[in-house]
Design a protein around this motif. Structure first.
Motif, PDB file in Angstrom:
ATOM      1  N   SER A   1       4.797 -30.464  18.179  1.00 42.37           N
ATOM      2  CA  SER A   1       3.825 -29.921  17.231  1.00 42.37           C
ATOM      3  C   SER A   1       3.901 -28.410  17.189  1.00 42.37           C
ATOM      4  CB  SER A   1       2.405 -30.353  17.635  1.00 42.37           C
ATOM      5  OG  SER A   1       2.299 -31.754  17.544  1.00 42.37           O
ATOM      6  N   LEU A   2       4.051 -27.805  18.337  1.00 38.35           N
ATOM      7  CA  LEU A   2       4.160 -26.348  18.374  1.00 38.35           C
ATOM      8  C   LEU A   2       5.497 -25.894  17.803  1.00 38.35           C
ATOM      9  CD1 LEU A   2       2.677 -25.690  21.923  1.00 38.35           C
ATOM     10  CD2 LEU A   2       1.561 -25.324  19.705  1.00 38.35           C
ATOM     11  N   LEU A   3       6.565 -26.684  18.072  1.00 36.90           N
ATOM     12  CA  LEU A   3       7.903 -26.286  17.637  1.00 36.90           C
ATOM     13  C   LEU A   3       8.019 -26.278  16.130  1.00 36.90           C
ATOM     14  CD1 LEU A   3      10.801 -25.542  18.419  1.00 36.90           C
ATOM     15  CD2 LEU A   3      11.317 -28.003  18.458  1.00 36.90           C
ATOM     16  N   PHE A   4       7.508 -27.321  15.487  1.00 35.40           N
ATOM     17  CA  PHE A   4       7.662 -27.431  14.028  1.00 35.40           C
ATOM     18  C   PHE A   4       6.420 -26.983  13.266  1.00 35.40           C
ATOM     19  CE2 PHE A   4      10.530 -30.633  15.822  1.00 35.40           C
ATOM     20  CZ  PHE A   4      11.734 -30.243  15.237  1.00 35.40           C
ATOM     21  N   GLY A   5       5.407 -26.521  13.948  1.00 31.61           N
ATOM     22  CA  GLY A   5       4.213 -25.987  13.288  1.00 31.61           C
ATOM     23  C   GLY A   5       3.371 -27.046  12.618  1.00 31.61           C
ATOM     24  N   VAL A   6       3.309 -28.280  13.181  1.00 26.75           N
ATOM     25  CA  VAL A   6       2.518 -29.351  12.589  1.00 26.75           C
ATOM     26  C   VAL A   6       1.043 -29.150  12.934  1.00 26.75           C
ATOM     27  CG1 VAL A   6       2.118 -31.822  12.550  1.00 26.75           C
ATOM     28  CG2 VAL A   6       4.447 -30.940  12.714  1.00 26.75           C
ATOM     29  N   GLN A   7       0.197 -29.161  11.915  1.00 24.28           N
ATOM     30  CA  GLN A   7      -1.238 -28.966  12.119  1.00 24.28           C
ATOM     31  C   GLN A   7      -1.909 -30.316  12.353  1.00 24.28           C
ATOM     32  OE1 GLN A   7      -3.228 -27.212   8.824  1.00 24.28           O
ATOM     33  NE2 GLN A   7      -5.244 -27.174   9.829  1.00 24.28           N
ATOM     34  N   ASP A   8      -2.607 -30.498  13.479  1.00 27.07           N
ATOM     35  CA  ASP A   8      -3.282 -31.760  13.791  1.00 27.07           C
ATOM     36  C   ASP A   8      -4.645 -31.804  13.102  1.00 27.07           C
ATOM     37  OD1 ASP A   8      -3.799 -34.193  14.830  1.00 27.07           O
ATOM     38  OD2 ASP A   8      -4.197 -33.514  16.881  1.00 27.07           O
ATOM     39  N   HIS A   9      -5.113 -33.033  12.849  1.00 29.30           N
ATOM     40  CA  HIS A   9      -6.438 -33.245  12.263  1.00 29.30           C
ATOM     41  C   HIS A   9      -7.501 -32.869  13.295  1.00 29.30           C
ATOM     42  CE1 HIS A   9      -9.869 -35.243  10.424  1.00 29.30           C
ATOM     43  NE2 HIS A   9      -9.140 -35.414   9.306  1.00 29.30           N
ATOM     44  N   PRO A  10      -8.605 -32.239  12.880  1.00 32.05           N
ATOM     45  CA  PRO A  10      -9.652 -31.871  13.843  1.00 32.05           C
ATOM     46  C   PRO A  10     -10.142 -33.056  14.681  1.00 32.05           C
ATOM     47  CG  PRO A  10     -10.084 -30.864  11.721  1.00 32.05           C
ATOM     48  CD  PRO A  10      -8.927 -31.801  11.513  1.00 32.05           C
TER      49      PRO A  10
ATOM     50  N   MET B   1     -12.143 -45.915   8.956  1.00 31.04           N
ATOM     51  CA  MET B   1     -11.118 -44.907   8.686  1.00 31.04           C
ATOM     52  C   MET B   1     -11.425 -44.088   7.439  1.00 31.04           C
ATOM     53  SD  MET B   1      -8.852 -45.046  11.094  1.00 31.04           S
ATOM     54  CE  MET B   1      -7.513 -44.122  10.344  1.00 31.04           C
ATOM     55  N   ARG B   2     -12.389 -44.549   6.616  1.00 29.88           N
ATOM     56  CA  ARG B   2     -12.652 -43.859   5.354  1.00 29.88           C
ATOM     57  C   ARG B   2     -13.235 -42.463   5.559  1.00 29.88           C
ATOM     58  NH1 ARG B   2     -15.914 -48.864   2.730  1.00 29.88           N
ATOM     59  NH2 ARG B   2     -14.191 -50.386   2.715  1.00 29.88           N
ATOM     60  N   GLN B   3     -13.846 -42.252   6.702  1.00 30.19           N
ATOM     61  CA  GLN B   3     -14.519 -40.965   6.936  1.00 30.19           C
ATOM     62  C   GLN B   3     -13.538 -39.819   7.207  1.00 30.19           C
ATOM     63  OE1 GLN B   3     -16.554 -40.871  10.803  1.00 30.19           O
ATOM     64  NE2 GLN B   3     -15.570 -42.853  11.296  1.00 30.19           N
ATOM     65  N   TYR B   4     -12.293 -40.165   7.517  1.00 34.92           N
ATOM     66  CA  TYR B   4     -11.331 -39.134   7.896  1.00 34.92           C
ATOM     67  C   TYR B   4     -10.582 -38.628   6.666  1.00 34.92           C
ATOM     68  CZ  TYR B   4     -12.285 -41.145  12.488  1.00 34.92           C
ATOM     69  OH  TYR B   4     -12.905 -41.609  13.615  1.00 34.92           O
ATOM     70  N   LYS B   5     -10.734 -37.363   6.354  1.00 38.80           N
ATOM     71  CA  LYS B   5     -10.104 -36.690   5.217  1.00 38.80           C
ATOM     72  C   LYS B   5      -9.502 -35.356   5.714  1.00 38.80           C
ATOM     73  CE  LYS B   5     -11.975 -39.767   2.379  1.00 38.80           C
ATOM     74  NZ  LYS B   5     -11.212 -40.756   1.620  1.00 38.80           N
ATOM     75  N   PRO B   6      -8.485 -34.798   5.047  1.00 40.04           N
ATOM     76  CA  PRO B   6      -7.721 -35.390   3.946  1.00 40.04           C
ATOM     77  C   PRO B   6      -6.656 -36.348   4.462  1.00 40.04           C
ATOM     78  CG  PRO B   6      -6.902 -33.216   4.417  1.00 40.04           C
ATOM     79  CD  PRO B   6      -8.063 -33.411   5.338  1.00 40.04           C
ATOM     80  N   LYS B   7      -6.062 -37.099   3.546  1.00 38.24           N
ATOM     81  CA  LYS B   7      -5.100 -38.119   3.928  1.00 38.24           C
ATOM     82  C   LYS B   7      -3.855 -37.512   4.558  1.00 38.24           C
ATOM     83  CE  LYS B   7      -2.426 -41.985   2.097  1.00 38.24           C
ATOM     84  NZ  LYS B   7      -2.053 -42.772   0.906  1.00 38.24           N
ATOM     85  N   SER B   8      -3.458 -36.340   4.085  1.00 35.06           N
ATOM     86  CA  SER B   8      -2.230 -35.720   4.604  1.00 35.06           C
ATOM     87  C   SER B   8      -2.359 -35.408   6.092  1.00 35.06           C
ATOM     88  CB  SER B   8      -1.917 -34.439   3.820  1.00 35.06           C
ATOM     89  OG  SER B   8      -2.996 -33.518   3.909  1.00 35.06           O
ATOM     90  N   LEU B   9      -3.521 -34.904   6.512  1.00 34.00           N
ATOM     91  CA  LEU B   9      -3.715 -34.600   7.927  1.00 34.00           C
ATOM     92  C   LEU B   9      -3.886 -35.872   8.763  1.00 34.00           C
ATOM     93  CD1 LEU B   9      -6.021 -31.437   7.943  1.00 34.00           C
ATOM     94  CD2 LEU B   9      -3.543 -31.592   8.267  1.00 34.00           C
TER      95      LEU B   9
END
Length: 665
Positions: free
Chosen positions: A27-36, A83-91
């Motif tokens: 995640s740190l290497l490729f700069g992937v942002q995790d969902h809160p 699962m509906r409460q988690y937004k946005p879908k991309s994250l």
């Protein structure tokens, strides 16, 4: 560091499985942002695809095609409620790439379990021990289970471990899915225990200081609100209330606003919503309460006169017949009254009324079938041959009947009637009767037996109660068997049935309020008991206590009458009848010269036949101070009045008004 085995070759193309520490580094290497809330998302999805959940989750197991472990659209998972409460879908998609049990496709559209779920291998399970399931876990760890030798084996699968889904009842014609929903009217339904708050409210509504009319009206309204009545149920219940003297109809003053309801107590709210009304409910002065009498009147008279009680109800999810559904519904209502302690002073009466519901179900089908079979072939035969009710009703000689493929004929031909009548007389009549008959027939041997039997006395629409049933004896059955064999050899299509006896006593039916049209001074004479010859197949449907209404005839052998003129025959018949009355030979049994037969059946009824004037729409409009007038709720008043000797509608005398508690206006 422990690793997870690589996915099989048929899985999605994705980076090799790796540890949680490697996920963080990547995640740190490729700069992937995790969902809160990434941890919660991964925990939830890992649970969905865990071995423990898949063992019982048929939906996800079906989506992944079981052991085939096919990819599932990620949207199928993200639309789950949790699962509906988690937004946005991309994250959400990026968060799931770090799951321990699943892989996400490169385009982020599909999700797949890394290690295919395996159905547990067949294991030996002892009959007395619960089944257990063993699945492959991390690395090469495997579960094993030993079993005692020479024991029967059982195959254990996940389907066996899942809770069995309730079987959905099939829909029948005219039904919708709403029919299958609970109504509170199911057989054996019991109300939930009363809470302290409900008990306090109930004490207020059904306090003994409130009149019975107020309490029963409130109970009916609250009962309706706590049950789901389909159309047929509502009709049956409204009919029951009608018999009890309760009027049903729309509210007369429209709807009540929320503001008004907020200022009302429980009693006032119940009254504002009422659609069932009890007249003069504020006082009990003229009330004669009997739950049992109303149940008897509803089941024994109103219901059979209004419905075909054997037909199934289309809106009944159990396909109950009308009689079953009505008995269940009324029992359910009585249970409600007992459970909520509406009128404890009538508890024993309600128990008795509930027993009437059970008795009705036991008797109703037999009463209906007896009504179809009566009066039986023997009685139909003599009625056909001697100008009775069935004379001229035979339809087998009609053109439409000759070409019809169905056996829809009605009645008996003269030829069939003679065979049935002569067989019954020769087999069942006493010897002295046969001697008189043979002597009479010797005068003119060209005449058939029926020409020597004359109806000398007729009683129309009389009430009877069955007191004894005697099936055919073995000797009678054997003689009928020989006669049937002779008919078959002659190729005569006649089905002879052995005869027994049904003994009845005359009674006054409670609903027989019509004045008899008789000549002045004429009195109807009828024995205390009458025996009728009847086929065994009819007797099987009858029972002691059953009521019926029928027109009957007394037939007698009269020598030398056939040679007289019509006027002479009439005089001879009248003279013979008078002579029998004088010497007492006009009994209800098969005598040396006469016997009784049923000419026409008017109706069959349960043993507890009761008539309340509210059950008859035509009579319920009469004024309350007339004979047969509309009775009070659950009142014995009408049935008591109808027990009088004078059965015509007339004004009550002053003494009768005092006796029956009917006050002048």
């Amino acid at each position: 560091m422990a690793t997870i085995a690589a996915a099989p070759t048929d899985t999605l193309s994705s980076p090799p499985a790796h540890s949680a520490m490697a996920d963080a580094d990547n995640s740190l290497l490729f700069g992937v942002q995790d969902h809160p809330e990434g941890d919660e998302i991964r925990r939830q999805v890992d649970y969905y695809f865990s071995d423990g959940n898949l063992a019982t989750d048929q939906h996800i197991l079906a989506l992944m095609n079981g052991e085939a472990n096919e990819p599932i659209r990620l949207s199928e998972i993200t639309r789950f409620k949790k699962m509906r409460q988690y937004k946005p879908k991309s994250l959400v998609t990026k968060a799931l790439r770090s799951c321990a049990l699943v892989d996400i496709s490169a385009d982020g559209k599909y999700i797949q379990r890394k290690i295919p779920f395996r159905v547990p291998a067949p294991e030996e399970v002892d009959d007395d021990e619960p089944a257990s399931i063993w699945t492959q876990m991390d690395g090469d760890s495997k579960g094993t289970q030993s079993h005692p030798p020479n024991q029967p084996k059982k195959i254990v699968t996940t389907a066996m471990l899942r809770p069995e889904a309730p079987k959905q009842q099939p829909l029948h014609s005219g039904q919708t899915k709403n029919i299958l929903k609970p109504t509170g009217l199911e057989p054996g339904f019991a109300d939930a225990p009363i809470t302290p708050a409900e008990y306090a409210e109930q004490q207020e509504l059904y306090h003994p200081d409130n009149s019975f009319g107020i309490r029963i009206e409130t109970a009916i309204q609250r009962y309706r609100a706590r049950r789901k009545f389909h159309q047929d149920d509502a009709k049956l219940f409204s009919g029951f209330l009608k018999v009890g003297g309760v009027d049903s109809g729309p509210k007369q003053f429209g709807t009540v606003s929320r503001e008004d309801i907020a200022e009302m107590d429980a009693q006032q709210i119940s009254e504002s919503k009422a659609v069932d009304f009890v007249g003069d409910k504020d006082g009990d002065g003229d009330w004669k309460i009997s739950f049992e009498e109303v149940a008897k009147g509803y089941f024994s008279y109103y219901l059979p006169q209004t419905y075909d009680i054997t037909q199934p109800i289309s809106t009944s999810k159990n396909q109950f017949s009308v009689m079953e559904q009505a008995a269940n519904l009324v029992t359910n209502f009585y249970n409600y009254l007992l459970h909520h302690d509406v009128c404890p002073e009538y508890k024993d009466d309600i128990y008795a009324a509930r027993d009437v519901c059970t008795l009705f179900v036991q008797e109703a089908l037999s009463v209906t079938q007896a009504g179809i079979l009566l009066p039986g072939a023997f009685n139909m035969a003599i009625s056909t041959l001697r100008n009775g009710h069935y004379d001229g009703l035979y339809t087998g000689d009609q053109e439409w009947a000759k070409t019809s493929t169905d056996d829809q004929t009605f009645g008996l031909s003269n030829a069939q009637a003679r065979v049935i009548l002569e067989t019954g007389i020769n087999v069942c009549a006493p010897d002295d009767f046969l001697e008189v008959l043979d002597s009479s027939m010797a005068e003119d041997k060209s005449e058939s037996m029926d020409k020597r039997l004359y109806p000398i006395h007729v009683l129309k629409e009389m009430g009877f109660e069955v007191t004894k049933i005697e099936p055919a004896s073995e000797d009678v059955k054997e003689m009928y068997k020989e006669q049937q064999k002779a008919m078959d050899e002659k190729r005569k299509a006649i089905n002879l049935k052995p005869l027994g006896y049904m003994t009845c006593k005359p009674i006054t039916l409670p609903h027989d309020i019509a004045e008899r049209d008789l000549p002045p001074g004429y009195e109807e004479s009828c024995p205390d008991e009458i025996k009728f010859l009847m086929e065994d197949e009819v007797l099987e449907k009858c029972f002691v206590g059953m009521k019926m209404q029928a027109s009957i005839r007394l037939y007698a052998v009269l020598p030398n009458v056939s040679k007289l003129s019509p006027c002479g025959q009439t005089a001879a018949i009248a003279s013979a009848h008078s002579s029998m009355l004088v010497n007492g030979s006009c009994s209800g049994d098969f005598t040396s010269q006469s016997f009784w037969a049923i000419d026409r059946l008017c109706g069959t009824y349960c043993s507890f036949l009761t008539y309340l004037i509210n059950a008859d729409a035509e009579m319920s409009d009469f004024d309350g101070d007339k004979w047969g007038g509309k009775g009070k709720l659950m009142s014995k008043e009408v049935s008591v009045i109808l027990e009088g000797d004078d059965r015509k509608t007339r004004e009550m005398t002053a003494e009768e008004k005092v006796k029956y508690g009917v006050a002048d206006e």
